[in-house]
Design a protein around this motif. Structure first.
Motif, mmCIF file in Angstrom:
data_model
loop_
_atom_site.group_PDB
_atom_site.id
_atom_site.type_symbol
_atom_site.label_atom_id
_atom_site.label_comp_id
_atom_site.label_asym_id
_atom_site.label_seq_id
_atom_site.Cartn_x
_atom_site.Cartn_y
_atom_site.Cartn_z
ATOM 1 N N VAL A 204 -2.306 13.647 -39.180
ATOM 2 C CA VAL A 204 -2.180 14.404 -37.939
ATOM 3 C C VAL A 204 -2.999 13.710 -36.850
ATOM 4 N N GLY A 205 -2.931 12.404 -36.809
ATOM 5 C CA GLY A 205 -3.616 11.654 -35.776
ATOM 6 C C GLY A 205 -2.783 11.440 -34.531
ATOM 7 N N HIS A 206 -1.547 11.955 -34.513
ATOM 8 C CA HIS A 206 -0.646 11.792 -33.379
ATOM 9 C C HIS A 206 0.131 13.089 -33.211
ATOM 10 N N PRO A 207 0.645 13.377 -32.017
ATOM 11 C CA PRO A 207 1.291 14.672 -31.779
ATOM 12 C C PRO A 207 2.458 14.958 -32.712
ATOM 13 N N GLU A 208 3.211 13.925 -33.074
ATOM 14 C CA GLU A 208 4.378 14.138 -33.922
ATOM 15 C C GLU A 208 3.994 14.645 -35.307
#
Length: 222
Positions: A204-208
């Motif tokens: 969950v290091g990116h919005p997607e």
């Protein structure tokens, strides 16, 4: 130790007003999901390192059994951050956890504890088989030999959880450095090992990654 100091640049607009560990997944900040994994562990001290927008995390963690250590004026990366926190953590092997992943399955920290053998290991990583990584598009980080010793190469993904001895940190001259520097020292001595996670894992290091992680939690909790 929970790594919570990063800028969260991959999160784009979501971290303009908050640090990445305060980004919510399923209505709860990421750092709370990480802290869930530490429940009932035998460790007596939990530490979170802070740098970007630290006041929000300090306020959120106030009154909980978590000590915080501020990195200032510069951020120290994972290796430098771990070394900076050692006065709070002590000299025993340390368990570290990234705050930007969701796990579905057995508690990875408990799995690490069960597999840890300090007589032959200086580090033990929790790695994710490609088939168990939700939304991951890379090629992986490590391969294992038949004894589960780690080498660099495409295959398994480092999931952000480990047990590590910290004595060798004193040998590294840089102030800010990645844990990869320490891992390479241990790989050269055949003392870095890994276990493979049997459950599902979502970065969950990116919005997607947020809707993917929320779906994973819904499936897990059915």
């Amino acid at each position: 130790m929970i790594f919570a100091a990063g800028f969260g640049t991959r999160m784009k607009h979501l971290t303009q007003d908050r640090p990445k560990p305060m980004v919510e997944v399923a209505g709860r900040p990421l750092i709370d999901h990480a802290l869930d994994l530490t429940t009932d562990l035998p460790a007596t001290t939990t530490v979170a390192n802070l740098h970007y927008k630290p006041a929000l995390l300090q306020e959120h963690l106030a009154g909980r059994n978590v000590q915080t250590v501020l990195e200032a004026p510069q951020i120290l990366d994972t290796g430098g951050g771990l070394r900076h926190a050692l006065p709070l953590l002590g000299g025993d092997p340390v368990m570290t956890l990234n705050a930007d992943a969701i796990w579905s399955g057995d508690n990875p920290l408990r799995q690490l504890q069960a597999a840890w053998d300090p007589t032959r290991m200086d580090g033990l990583l929790m790695c994710i088989p490609m088939a168990n990584a939700v939304g991951y598009t890379g090629s992986g980080n490590f391969v294992l030999d038949p004894s589960n010793r780690v080498a660099r190469g495409p295959g398994l993904i480092y999931g952000g959880a480990q047990i590590i001895k910290t004595e060798r940190l004193a040998e590294i001259t840089e102030t800010a450095f990645s844990l990869n520097t320490l891992w390479d020292l241990l790989i050269a001595e055949n003392s870095l090992y890994a276990v493979e996670y049997g459950g599902k894992w979502c970065d969950v290091g990116h919005p997607e990654g947020i809707p993917l992680a929320e779906h994973l939690l819904r499936v897990r909790d059915v």
